[in-house]
Write a protein that holds these residues in place. Sequence first.
Motif, mmCIF file in Angstrom:
data_model
loop_
_atom_site.group_PDB
_atom_site.id
_atom_site.type_symbol
_atom_site.label_atom_id
_atom_site.label_comp_id
_atom_site.label_asym_id
_atom_site.label_seq_id
_atom_site.Cartn_x
_atom_site.Cartn_y
_atom_site.Cartn_z
ATOM 1 N N LEU A 42 0.786 -1.228 0.000
ATOM 2 C CA LEU A 42 0.000 0.000 0.000
ATOM 3 C C LEU A 42 0.817 1.277 0.000
ATOM 4 N N THR A 44 2.359 4.367 -1.105
ATOM 5 C CA THR A 44 2.132 5.115 -2.346
ATOM 6 C C THR A 44 3.409 5.648 -2.973
ATOM 7 N N LEU A 49 1.668 -0.541 -4.971
ATOM 8 C CA LEU A 49 0.592 0.296 -5.500
ATOM 9 C C LEU A 49 1.141 1.571 -6.140
ATOM 10 N N VAL A 87 -6.176 4.464 -10.149
ATOM 11 C CA VAL A 87 -5.352 3.707 -9.197
ATOM 12 C C VAL A 87 -4.677 4.665 -8.226
ATOM 13 N N ALA A 91 -4.987 4.669 -4.289
ATOM 14 C CA ALA A 91 -3.787 4.663 -3.443
ATOM 15 C C ALA A 91 -3.868 5.761 -2.381
#
Length: 122
Positions: A42, A44, A49, A87, A91
Amino acid sequence: MTHPPHRPAGRAEAIAWEIDMLTEQLLRASPQAAVRVLATVLDTDNGVLGRMVALLSTSSRVAHQHAAHFALPERTSLALGRAANKVYDIALDLNIHAEHFAELADTPPPPAPPAPPTGRHR
């Protein structure tokens, strides 16, 4: 891996396979290991991701640059750009959770509860 990593298509296949393996390992991971994996996925900036956003954004630019050569319609690069934006928005929504997972990943697991006595009682 069936393709050498220096070939882009082979590299993409290898990464897809690695994601499948990570998914399977996540299913069997201890809570502490699962938290570490989720924190990395996760993230960013440097996580899976975040890198997926960069890959989709680059794919959009490449599709636009090579559209004439491959006879790609303009909507292809636009669709990839929209996917990158979506996306990225996801995120950002998950970023607060990523921070929580990162904090948990740095926290040592709680001690195991004491084992019950195993001796016989009379």
